[in-house]
Design a protein around this motif. Structure first.
Motif, PDB file in Angstrom:
ATOM      1  N   ASN A   1     -14.225  -5.791  -9.376  1.00 46.43           N
ATOM      2  CA  ASN A   1     -14.689  -6.708  -8.335  1.00 46.43           C
ATOM      3  C   ASN A   1     -14.631  -8.171  -8.769  1.00 46.43           C
ATOM      4  OD1 ASN A   1     -15.239  -4.356  -6.959  1.00 46.43           O
ATOM      5  ND2 ASN A   1     -17.458  -4.466  -7.259  1.00 46.43           N
ATOM      6  N   ASP A   2     -14.886  -8.409 -10.052  1.00 46.38           N
ATOM      7  CA  ASP A   2     -14.956  -9.791 -10.544  1.00 46.38           C
ATOM      8  C   ASP A   2     -13.601 -10.370 -10.918  1.00 46.38           C
ATOM      9  OD1 ASP A   2     -17.658  -9.603 -10.206  1.00 46.38           O
ATOM     10  OD2 ASP A   2     -18.154  -9.455 -12.342  1.00 46.38           O
ATOM     11  N   ASN A   3     -12.613  -9.504 -11.112  1.00 45.92           N
ATOM     12  CA  ASN A   3     -11.350  -9.999 -11.662  1.00 45.92           C
ATOM     13  C   ASN A   3     -10.117  -9.644 -10.844  1.00 45.92           C
ATOM     14  OD1 ASN A   3     -12.196 -11.025 -14.546  1.00 45.92           O
ATOM     15  ND2 ASN A   3     -13.225  -9.035 -14.272  1.00 45.92           N
ATOM     16  N   PHE A   4     -10.231  -8.735  -9.896  1.00 48.94           N
ATOM     17  CA  PHE A   4      -9.077  -8.283  -9.125  1.00 48.94           C
ATOM     18  C   PHE A   4      -9.422  -8.258  -7.639  1.00 48.94           C
ATOM     19  CE2 PHE A   4      -8.989  -6.238 -13.283  1.00 48.94           C
ATOM     20  CZ  PHE A   4      -7.695  -6.499 -13.728  1.00 48.94           C
ATOM     21  N   ILE A   5      -8.411  -8.036  -6.841  1.00 56.96           N
ATOM     22  CA  ILE A   5      -8.615  -7.630  -5.454  1.00 56.96           C
ATOM     23  C   ILE A   5      -8.285  -6.140  -5.417  1.00 56.96           C
ATOM     24  CG2 ILE A   5      -7.954  -7.952  -3.052  1.00 56.96           C
ATOM     25  CD1 ILE A   5      -9.261 -10.401  -4.247  1.00 56.96           C
ATOM     26  N   PRO A   6      -9.290  -5.262  -5.484  1.00 53.90           N
ATOM     27  CA  PRO A   6      -9.021  -3.822  -5.490  1.00 53.90           C
ATOM     28  C   PRO A   6      -8.675  -3.328  -4.086  1.00 53.90           C
ATOM     29  CG  PRO A   6     -11.384  -4.221  -5.652  1.00 53.90           C
ATOM     30  CD  PRO A   6     -10.729  -5.573  -5.633  1.00 53.90           C
ATOM     31  N   VAL A   7      -7.578  -2.612  -3.972  1.00 50.93           N
ATOM     32  CA  VAL A   7      -7.089  -2.152  -2.670  1.00 50.93           C
ATOM     33  C   VAL A   7      -6.896  -0.639  -2.720  1.00 50.93           C
ATOM     34  CG1 VAL A   7      -5.251  -2.340  -0.953  1.00 50.93           C
ATOM     35  CG2 VAL A   7      -5.909  -4.349  -2.300  1.00 50.93           C
ATOM     36  N   LYS A   8      -7.412   0.039  -1.745  1.00 55.36           N
ATOM     37  CA  LYS A   8      -7.268   1.484  -1.640  1.00 55.36           C
ATOM     38  C   LYS A   8      -6.320   1.804  -0.478  1.00 55.36           C
ATOM     39  CE  LYS A   8      -8.871   4.231  -3.765  1.00 55.36           C
ATOM     40  NZ  LYS A   8      -8.301   5.038  -4.886  1.00 55.36           N
TER      41      LYS A   8
ATOM     42  N   ASN B   1      -5.850 -16.314  -6.355  1.00 57.96           N
ATOM     43  CA  ASN B   1      -4.935 -16.147  -7.494  1.00 57.96           C
ATOM     44  C   ASN B   1      -5.364 -14.978  -8.378  1.00 57.96           C
ATOM     45  OD1 ASN B   1      -2.581 -16.904  -8.912  1.00 57.96           O
ATOM     46  ND2 ASN B   1      -3.839 -17.861 -10.494  1.00 57.96           N
ATOM     47  N   ARG B   2      -5.690 -13.881  -7.735  1.00 58.44           N
ATOM     48  CA  ARG B   2      -6.056 -12.675  -8.467  1.00 58.44           C
ATOM     49  C   ARG B   2      -4.938 -11.639  -8.369  1.00 58.44           C
ATOM     50  NH1 ARG B   2     -12.268 -10.759  -7.271  1.00 58.44           N
ATOM     51  NH2 ARG B   2     -13.361 -12.642  -7.959  1.00 58.44           N
ATOM     52  N   LEU B   3      -4.834 -10.849  -9.414  1.00 61.54           N
ATOM     53  CA  LEU B   3      -4.005  -9.660  -9.320  1.00 61.54           C
ATOM     54  C   LEU B   3      -4.639  -8.672  -8.343  1.00 61.54           C
ATOM     55  CD1 LEU B   3      -3.194  -8.892 -13.074  1.00 61.54           C
ATOM     56  CD2 LEU B   3      -1.549  -9.626 -11.354  1.00 61.54           C
ATOM     57  N   LEU B   4      -3.807  -7.989  -7.592  1.00 63.75           N
ATOM     58  CA  LEU B   4      -4.288  -6.862  -6.810  1.00 63.75           C
ATOM     59  C   LEU B   4      -4.264  -5.617  -7.692  1.00 63.75           C
ATOM     60  CD1 LEU B   4      -2.032  -8.330  -4.402  1.00 63.75           C
ATOM     61  CD2 LEU B   4      -3.854  -7.168  -3.166  1.00 63.75           C
ATOM     62  N   PHE B   5      -5.328  -4.841  -7.651  1.00 68.43           N
ATOM     63  CA  PHE B   5      -5.305  -3.516  -8.248  1.00 68.43           C
ATOM     64  C   PHE B   5      -5.141  -2.542  -7.093  1.00 68.43           C
ATOM     65  CE2 PHE B   5      -7.599   0.444  -9.262  1.00 68.43           C
ATOM     66  CZ  PHE B   5      -6.757   0.905 -10.274  1.00 68.43           C
ATOM     67  N   VAL B   6      -3.935  -1.982  -6.972  1.00 69.73           N
ATOM     68  CA  VAL B   6      -3.595  -1.127  -5.839  1.00 69.73           C
ATOM     69  C   VAL B   6      -3.693   0.331  -6.287  1.00 69.73           C
ATOM     70  CG1 VAL B   6      -1.831  -0.542  -4.140  1.00 69.73           C
ATOM     71  CG2 VAL B   6      -2.071  -2.913  -4.925  1.00 69.73           C
ATOM     72  N   SER B   7      -4.579   1.071  -5.662  1.00 69.72           N
ATOM     73  CA  SER B   7      -4.794   2.480  -5.987  1.00 69.72           C
ATOM     74  C   SER B   7      -4.418   3.314  -4.770  1.00 69.72           C
ATOM     75  CB  SER B   7      -6.251   2.734  -6.371  1.00 69.72           C
ATOM     76  OG  SER B   7      -6.440   4.083  -6.744  1.00 69.72           O
ATOM     77  N   ILE B   8      -3.418   4.200  -4.956  1.00 72.28           N
ATOM     78  CA  ILE B   8      -2.839   4.959  -3.852  1.00 72.28           C
ATOM     79  C   ILE B   8      -3.045   6.452  -4.111  1.00 72.28           C
ATOM     80  CG2 ILE B   8      -0.747   5.403  -2.523  1.00 72.28           C
ATOM     81  CD1 ILE B   8       0.368   2.756  -3.587  1.00 72.28           C
ATOM     82  N   GLY B   9      -3.526   7.156  -3.107  1.00 77.89           N
ATOM     83  CA  GLY B   9      -3.721   8.594  -3.234  1.00 77.89           C
ATOM     84  C   GLY B   9      -3.743   9.250  -1.877  1.00 77.89           C
ATOM     85  N   TYR B  10      -4.284  10.451  -1.821  1.00 76.27           N
ATOM     86  CA  TYR B  10      -4.381  11.169  -0.549  1.00 76.27           C
ATOM     87  C   TYR B  10      -5.552  12.136  -0.639  1.00 76.27           C
ATOM     88  CZ  TYR B  10      -1.661  14.672  -3.184  1.00 76.27           C
ATOM     89  OH  TYR B  10      -1.212  15.557  -4.132  1.00 76.27           O
ATOM     90  N   SER B  11      -5.981  12.616   0.492  1.00 78.89           N
ATOM     91  CA  SER B  11      -7.245  13.333   0.581  1.00 78.89           C
ATOM     92  C   SER B  11      -7.279  14.591  -0.264  1.00 78.89           C
ATOM     93  CB  SER B  11      -7.530  13.685   2.048  1.00 78.89           C
ATOM     94  OG  SER B  11      -8.775  14.335   2.175  1.00 78.89           O
ATOM     95  N   ALA B  12      -6.174  15.335  -0.330  1.00 78.50           N
ATOM     96  CA  ALA B  12      -6.165  16.613  -1.035  1.00 78.50           C
ATOM     97  C   ALA B  12      -5.873  16.478  -2.522  1.00 78.50           C
ATOM     98  CB  ALA B  12      -5.127  17.536  -0.394  1.00 78.50           C
ATOM     99  N   CYS B  13      -5.751  15.264  -3.023  1.00 76.36           N
ATOM    100  CA  CYS B  13      -5.337  15.015  -4.408  1.00 76.36           C
ATOM    101  C   CYS B  13      -6.503  15.252  -5.371  1.00 76.36           C
ATOM    102  CB  CYS B  13      -4.816  13.591  -4.541  1.00 76.36           C
ATOM    103  SG  CYS B  13      -4.523  13.045  -6.224  1.00 76.36           S
ATOM    104  N   HIS B  14      -6.379  16.259  -6.227  1.00 74.10           N
ATOM    105  CA  HIS B  14      -7.457  16.593  -7.158  1.00 74.10           C
ATOM    106  C   HIS B  14      -7.726  15.466  -8.141  1.00 74.10           C
ATOM    107  CE1 HIS B  14      -9.879  18.740 -10.073  1.00 74.10           C
ATOM    108  NE2 HIS B  14      -8.998  18.469 -11.010  1.00 74.10           N
ATOM    109  N   TRP B  15      -6.692  14.927  -8.796  1.00 73.20           N
ATOM    110  CA  TRP B  15      -6.898  13.916  -9.824  1.00 73.20           C
ATOM    111  C   TRP B  15      -7.347  12.579  -9.230  1.00 73.20           C
ATOM    112  CZ3 TRP B  15      -7.763  15.283 -14.548  1.00 73.20           C
ATOM    113  CH2 TRP B  15      -7.264  16.511 -14.995  1.00 73.20           C
ATOM    114  N   CYS B  16      -7.095  12.382  -7.937  1.00 75.99           N
ATOM    115  CA  CYS B  16      -7.673  11.218  -7.256  1.00 75.99           C
ATOM    116  C   CYS B  16      -9.193  11.317  -7.249  1.00 75.99           C
ATOM    117  CB  CYS B  16      -7.152  11.116  -5.825  1.00 75.99           C
ATOM    118  SG  CYS B  16      -5.369  10.895  -5.680  1.00 75.99           S
TER     119      CYS B  16
END
Length: 801
Positions: A138-145, A105-120
Motif C-alpha cells: 500500500n505504501d510503495n505500489f499501486i496494487p491491482v487485482k 510515479n509508483r510501480l504497479l503490482f499486478v496480481s492476476i488469478g481466477y476463482s478456482a485457482c488453488h495457489w491464488c
C-alpha cells in the motif's frame, strides 16, 4: 514458439538489473514457481471507460502521498471480491488506476488469478492478508487485482513476459509494472514470510518486495530502461501471423501453399512425447489438451489424400495415442469418479492426483473429443464419459438459472459443515473409514479395490505440498470389471451393480455432509460457445440411440445461446460482451468470444437445421472480421486496433488449454463458406491459414487446431445437401449425425427446416424445391446425387487403432 525461444537477451537484462545493486539474486524466488507451474492460455481485450472515472486526486495530500482503499467490492468478479477483506488496498484495472500510477510515479503490482485457482488462495492467505505485506504494498505500489477470465488480454501480455524471461508460468501471475505498463519483474506463487515453504530456501514475498522497492528508489532510470527494452523485445517476438501471409496475387495463383506434410510432422511431434504406459504427452503435470487429442483422433477420418500423406500405420498410432490417453483420463483421479466432470489437470504422471478445480473450458472441449472417440471405437467407457460430461454441463451447479453455463468450481472447500478451514480437494477425497461408514461390508470390499482406496491413503507425500491429503484417497479405477469380478470370485454383473450402488451412496453422502466448492458463476461468452458446440454435437450423435438425453443436451445448448444473445449481444452494433454476472460486464468481447460462439452456433444449426442459428453466426462473423481482421497480413488479432491498455497486439495460433482463436476462426470461415456458398469466407479461411505458414512449418505440433483448415485450404470442403424427406434423406442425416466428419458440412432444405433467410443468403437455394427428396454431396465444384446405398455408406473412412 519463436517468441519464447529468442527471449534470452531480455532475461539476462532483467536479472542483471536486479543483481547489480545486490548480490542476492532475486530471480531465485522463481524456484517456488514449480509448485504451480502450468502453461499460459488465452488471449484478448477491453475498451476505454470500463470503469467510471472518479476524482481520485481528492484522495491525495498536497505533498503527494496517496491513501488507497480496497476497491475489490466494486467488482462483480467472485475472484476479485474474494479479496475484499484483504488489508492490501487492491485497485481495479481501470483508466483511473493507470492514471494514478503515473501521477504518483509508483510501480504497479499486478496480481492476476481466477476463482478456482488453488495457489491464488494460498498466496492470498499467506501474503495479501498479512498486515506487514499489505503495508509494503500500500505504501510503495499501486496494487491491482485482475480476474484473468475477464481480462485474458492483460493476462496474456504479462504471461508472455514471464514465460519469455523465466521459461515458466502459472497462476497467480504477479508482475511489477512501470507506470507506462511495461513489465520489469514477475513470478507466480511466492511464499509468504511466515509460511513453511519460506523456510525451505529462496526468497519469500516480503524479501522480493523490499528488493523491488529498493531498486525503484535507487535505480528508477535503469529499471525503466529495462522495461522499455523488454517491451520492445516482446513486440519483436510477438510475430505470430505477421511473417507469413501472401500477397493477393500469390494467394490467387496458389503459389507457396502449405503442404499436407505438416500433418505428418505434427503426428511425429506427439509420437515423440507420448507416454505409452499412462497416455498423455510430456512430463508431469499432465494436461488434457483436448485440441491435440481431437486432431490425433481425426487424422484417419479425412479422405485418402490425407491418409496417403500421413500413412495408415501412423494414422492408426495417432488414434491409439488419443484413445489410450482418453482411457487413462476417464479412469483416473482427474475424473470425478463419484460425481461428474473433469478437474483441470493431473499433478502425477498416471492421472491419479488432480488439482481439483473444474473449469468449463476443459469440460466443454472434452465432451466432443470423447464423443469422437466413442463414434470411432464404440467404447462403452467413452459413451459413459460423454453422458457424464454432458450431465455436468447441463445440471447444477454449472447450468445457471439464466440459461448460460457457469465458469468453474473451486479446488478448495471445507471438509465438513463444522470444519470451515478450506483444503484442496476436500470435497472429492475419501478415507477407508468413510467407505466403511457409508457402504456395506460387501460394497466396501468391492469399491475400495476398484478405486484403490487404502487404509493410509494413496496420495504420495511428495505431491502433497501442504499436507492436506495425508491419509486421504483419490478415486482411480484400477481394474476392468471382468478382472475385478474374477479376483473377487463374483459375477461381473454383480460387481457392476455393487459399484453403481456404492457410487450413489457415496454421492449422496458427499452432497449431504460436505460443503460444495465455491462456484464462479460468471457466464463467459467464449466458454459458453465451446460448451454449446459440444452439447449440440452430442445431441445430434445420440439422437437415435438416446433420445431423452439428446433432447436435454440440445435444450441446454439452445438455452446457453439464448442467454448470450439476450444478455451479451448488442443487436444494433452486432457486438458481444465478454462476461455476464449480475448484469452484462463492461468488457467488450474478444476475438475468441466471437470465434468460439460462431463455431458453437454452426454446430447448433447442424443439429437442428434451424437457420436462425446460422444467421446469428453469420452476423457475428461479419463483426469479428470488422474488429479483428488483419487486412495487411491476414488472420485475426486477439484484440481490436483501438484498445488503449495493452502493450502488444498479438495473433493467437498456438493451441493451449483453449483452442487457438485463429484455428477455430479458419475452420468457421470454411464451414460458413460451404454452408452459405460464400467465396469471400472461403478465401479468408485460406488467408488465415496462409498467415501462419512459417509457424506451421516450424512447429506444426503446436498448431494442431489449424490442421483441418490446412487440409480444407488444399483440398476444399465437402458439403452434404439433404432436401425433402424419404429413406435416402433420413439415411444420410443419420450417417452425418453419427460420424466423425472433418471438413464436411450438412445443409438441410425442406423437411421442416426451410428458412427464408437461408434462401436469400445462399444463391444456390433460391430456386430449389425443398419438397422433393434429393441427397447430394458437393466437393471441388462438382456435386453428385446419392442414392440410398450411397447415403448409408457416407463418411466410411475410419480405421482401427
Amino acid at each position: 514458439m519463436r517468441r519464447l525461444a529468442r527471449s534470452t537477451n531480455s532475461t539476462a537484462l532483467l536479472v542483471n538489473s536486479f543483481r547489480d545493486s545486490n548480490r542476492t539474486d532475486i530471480s531465485s524466488a522463481n524456484a517456488a514457481n514449480a509448485l504451480s507451474s502450468q502453461p499460459a492460455v488465452g488471449t484478448p481485450r477491453l475498451a476505454t471507460g470500463e470503469f467510471q472515472q472518479r476524482d481520485f486526486f481528492a484522495t491525495m495530500a498536497a505533498d503527494g502521498p496517496v491513501s488507497l482503499t480496497n476497491r475489490c467490492g466494486e467488482s462483480k468478479s467472485p475472484y476479485i471480491r474474494h479479496h475484499s477483506d484483504n488489508p492490501t488496498a487492491w485497485q481495479l484495472w481501470s483508466p483511473e488506476t493507470l492514471a494514478l500510477a503515473k501521477q504518483t510515479n509508483r510501480l504497479l503490482f499486478v496480481s492476476i488469478g481466477y476463482s478456482a485457482c488453488h495457489w491464488c488462495h494460498v498466496m492470498a492467505a499467506e501474503s495479501f492478508d498479512d498486515p506487514r505485506i499489505a503495508q509494503l504494498l500500500n505504501d510503495n505500489f499501486i496494487p491491482v487485482k485482475i480476474d484473468r477470465e475477464e481480462r485474458p488480454d492483460i493476462d496474456r501480455q504479462y504471461m508472455d513476459f514471464l514465460q519469455a524471461t523465466s521459461g515458466g508460468g502459472g497462476w497467480p501471475l504477479n508482475v511489477f509494472v512501470t507506470p507506462d505498463l511495461e513489465p520489469v519483474f514477475g513470478g507466480t506463487y511466492w511464499p509468504g514470510p511466515k509460511s513453511e515453504r519460506a523456510q525451505q530456501g529462496g526468497a519469500n514475498f516480503e524479501q522480493i518486495l523490499l528488493k523491488v522497492i529498493h531498486m525503484w528508489k535507487e535505480q528508477e532510470d535503469k529499471i525503466r530502461a529495462s522495461g522499455k527494452q523488454i517491451t520492445a523485445q516482446l513486440r519483436q517476438f510477438a510475430q505470430e501471423g505477421t511473417l507469413g501471409g501472401s500477397s493477393e496475387d500469390r494467394l490467387r495463383d496458389g503459389e507457396d501453399e502449405l503442404e499436407l506434410d505438416s500433418i505428418e510432422e505434427a503426428y511425429q511431434h506427439y509420437k515423440g512425447r507420448f507416454d505409452e504406459k499412462f497416455g498423455g504427452f510430456g512430463a508431469m503435470p499432465k494436461f488434457p489438451t483436448p485440441v491435440h487429442l481431437k486432431a490425433l483422433l481425426r487424422f484417419g477420418a479425412h479422405d485418402e489424400t490425407v491418409r496417403d500423406v500421413v500413412g495408415d500405420e501412423e494414422i492408426a498410432h495417432a488414434r491409439h495415442m488419443a484413445v489410450t490417453t482418453l482411457e487413462h483420463m476417464a479412469k483416473g483421479g482427474i475424473k470425478d469418479q463419484i460425481g461428474h466432470g473433469f478437474a483441470r489437470y493431473s499433478v502425477t504422471r498416471d492421472w491419479s492426483l488432480p488439482h481439483f478445480e473444474k473449469m468449463l473450458y476443459d469440460n466443454a472441449q472434452l465432451l466432443p473429443v470423447y464423443l469422437d472417440a466413442y463414434l470411432l471405437t464404440k467404447s462403452e467407457l467413452f459413451l459413459d464419459t460423454v453422458h457424464d460430461v454432458a450431465t455436468y454441463l447441463t445440471t447444477r451447479p454449472m447450468q445457471s438459472d439464466l440459461g448460460g453455463i457457469n465458469a468453474s468450481e473451486d479446488a478448495d472447500s471445507a471438509p465438513s459443515a463444522t470444519n470451515h478451514k478450506k483444503r484442496e480437494g476436500a470435497y472429492y477425497v475419501w478415507t477407508l473409514d468413510e467407505f466403511n461408514e457409508v457402504l456395506t461390508e460387501e460394497e466396501t470390499k468391492v469399491c475400495a479395490k476398484y478405486w484403490n482406496v487404502k487404509p493410509d491413503g494413496n496420495v504420495e507425500r511428495r505431491y502433497d505440498h501442504q499436507g492436506e491429503l495425508v491419509g486421504k484417497n483419490t478415486l482411480c479405477v484400477q481394474y476392468e470389471l471382468e478382472a475385478l469380478a474374477k479376483g473377487l470370485g463374483m459375477a461381473e454383473e454383480e460387481v457392476k451393480r455393487v459399484i453403481q450402488d456404492g457410487r450413489q451412496k457415496l454421492l449422496a453422502y458427499r452432497e449431504k455432509n460436505r460443503p460444495p466448492p465455491s462456484l464462479d458463476d460468471k457466464i463467459v461468452t467464449a466458454w459458453n460457445g465451446l460448451a454449446v458446440g459440444g452439447l449440440a454435437r452430442a445431441s445430434a450423435a445420440l439422437f437415435s440411440s438416446a433420445p431423452e438425453q439428446s433432447a436435454a443436451y440440445l435444450q441446454a445448448a439452445v438455452k446457453a445461446v439464448n442467454c448470450v444473445r439476450d444478455n451479451l449481444f448488442d443487436v444494433k452494433t452486432g457486438t458481444l460482451r465478454r462476461v455476464y454476472r449480475e448484469g452484462p460486464g463492461e468488457t467488450p468481447g474478444f476475438c475468441d468470444d466471437y470465434s468460439y460462439m460462431i463455431a458453437g452456433l454452426i454446430d447448433v444449426y447442424e443439429a437442428t437445421f434451424d437457420s436462425q442459428w446460422l444467421e446469428f453466426a453469420d452476423r457475428l462473423q461479419q463483426t469479428q472480421i470488422e474488429l479483428f481482421w488483419d487486412t495487411a497480413k491476414f488472420g485475426f488479432f486477439s484484440t481490436p486496433a483501438d484498445q488503449p491498455d495493452i502493450l502488444v497486439r498479438t495473433k493467437d495460433a498456438m493451441d493451449n488449454a483453449e483452442p487457438s482463436t485463429n484455428g477455430v476462426s479458419a475452420q468457421n470461415l470454411f464451414r460458413l463458406g460451404s454452408l452459405l456458398n460464400d467465396e469471400k469466407y472461403e478465401k479468408m479461411g485460406k488467408q488465415t491459414v496462409k498467415a501462419f505458414e512459417i509457424e506451421i512449418g516450424q512447429h506444426p505440433g503446436l498448431l494442431t487446431g489449424l490442421m483441418s483448415s490446412i487440409i480444407a485450404s488444399k483440398l476444399g470442403m465437402k458439403g452434404l445437401m439433404v432436401c425433402g424427406e424419404g429413406e435416402a434423406a433420413e439415411a444420410a442425416l443419420k450417417r452425418a449425425r453419427e460420424s466423425v466428419r472433418p471438413n464436411h458440412t450438412v445443409l438441410r432444405v425442406g423437411g421442416g427446416a426451410e428458412g427464408e433467410w437461408l434462401r436469400s443468403r445462399n444463391d444456390l437455394l433460391k430456386d430449389l424445391d425443398g419438397s422433393k427428396q434429393m441427397v447430394q454431396l458437393c466437393e471441388g465444384g462438382v456435386c453428385r446425387l446419392l442414392q440410398l446405398e450411397d447415403a448409408e455408406g457416407l463418411f466410411c473412412t475410419e480405421v482401427q487403432a
